[in-house]
Design an enzyme around this catalytic site. Structure first.
Site, short mmCIF file in Angstrom:
data_model
loop_
_atom_site.label_atom_id
_atom_site.label_comp_id
_atom_site.label_asym_id
_atom_site.label_seq_id
_atom_site.Cartn_x
_atom_site.Cartn_y
_atom_site.Cartn_z
N GLY A 62 40.55 36.40 34.61
CA GLY A 62 39.69 36.03 36.06
C GLY A 62 38.34 36.37 35.28
CG ASN A 63 34.97 34.49 36.66
OD1 ASN A 63 34.59 34.65 37.92
ND2 ASN A 63 35.54 33.16 36.40
NE ARG A 64 31.70 42.20 37.10
CZ ARG A 64 31.94 43.42 36.95
NH1 ARG A 64 32.57 43.98 35.57
NH2 ARG A 64 31.54 44.53 37.79
CB SER A 65 32.72 34.15 40.53
OG SER A 65 32.21 33.49 41.74
CB ALA A 116 32.55 31.68 37.78
#
Ligand code: C5P
Length: 221
Positions: A29-32, A95
Site C-alpha cells: 500500500g502507500n501513505r495516501s 495514489a
C-alpha cells in the site's frame, strides 16, 4: 468554490491509495489518506457537479451529494472508472500503486529461514489517468492529474502534464511536514500549458475549493 461553478457537469474523482494483495493477509500500500480527493469531490458537489468518487481503501465519510464507489486495487479502480465514464471532468487524485505482485498467493506465504531473503516479483499496474486522457469516447473536457514528488516538483509535474496528455496537473511536495500524504494541510501548485498557479498553503478543504475554481476557469479558457 462558488455554488454553480460546475453546475450540471459530471465529475469523476479518484481518491486514496490502492492496496495490492500479496496473500490473504498481506498487501502493498502507500501513505495516501484520501483527504485531498475527498475534499475535491465534496467541493465539486457543492459547486453543482454530479460527483462520482472512486475511493481506494480509506476510512472517510462520503461527502454529501456524491456517489461513491469503493475499490481496493489499481485494477479494480480502473474498472470502476471505465464504468463511470463518460464524464465532463476527470480528477485523478488517487495514489494508484505503480506495481502489483505478479501473482496472488491464495495461501499465506511462509516465512523463510533466518538470514534468507524473500523475493516478490512485481508487475506494472495500468496507468488509469493516461488511459482516460487518451480515450476519445470519454467525453472529457478537462483531465486533471496529481503529482506527489519529493524533489524537482515543477520539473516532474510539467513532464507528467505532457507525457500523460493532461489539461492540468496539481503538484505537491511529499515528505515535508504540513504537506502531502496523511496531512490535513497541503501546499500545491497547478500547471497547465502556458500557465501555472501557486495556491497559498492551507487546509485541504480550502485548497479543494481553490482547485475547483481553477478547473471552472480552465474549462472556460
Ligand atoms: O506517474 P505518477 O504515478 O506520479 O502520476 C500520478 C498521477 O497519475 C495521479 O493523478 C494518479 O492518480 C495517476 N495514476 C493513475 N494510474 C496509475 C498511476 C498513477 O491514474 N497506475
Amino acid at each position: 468554490a462558488g455554488p454553480g461553478l460546475l453546475q450540471g457537469l459530471r465529475v469523476i474523482v479518484t481518491a486514496g491509495p490502492t492496496y495490492e494483495d500479496l496473500d490473504p493477509v498481506r498487501y502493498l500500500g502507500n501513505r495516501s489518506s484520501g483527504k485531498m480527493g475527498f475534499a475535491v469531490a465534496a467541493s465539486a458537489a457543492r459547486a453543482g457537479a454530479e460527483g462520482v468518487l472512486v475511493a481506494g481503501p480509506v476510512q472517510l465519510p462520503t461527502p454529501p451529494g456524491v456517489q461513491r464507489v469503493d475499490v481496493r486495487s489499481a485494477v479494480q479502480m480502473r474498472q470502476a472508472v471505465m464504468e463511470a465514464l463518460p464524464a465532463d471532468v476527470y480528477i485523478g487524485a488517487a495514489a494508484v500503486a505503480d506495481y502489483t505482485p505478479r501473482s496472488f498467493s491464495p495461501s499465506k506465504i511462509k516465512k523463510t529461514g533466518a538470514g534468507q531473503t524473500l523475493t516478490v516479483e512485481l508487475v506494472r499496474t495500468p496507468d488509469i489517468l493516461s488511459e482516460v486522457a487518451s480515450r476519445e469516447d470519454a467525453g472529457l473536457k478537462l483531465v486533471v492529474g496529481f503529482a506527489a514528488e519529493t524533489d524537482d516538483v515543477a520539473g516532474y509535474a510539467r513532464q507528467k502534464l505532457a507525457a500523460k496528455r493532461l489539461d492540468l496537473i496539481v503538484a505537491n511536495r511529499v515528505g515535508v511536514p504540513g504537506s502531502g500524504f496523511e496531512s490535513d494541510d497541503n501546499a500545491m501548485t497547478a500547471y497547465w500549458n502556458g500557465g501555472e498557479r501557486e495556491f497559498p498553503p492551507g487546509p485541504k478543504v480550502r485548497l479543494a475549493d481553490d482547485l475547483v475554481a481553477l478547473i471552472a476557469e480552465r474549462m472556460r479558457a
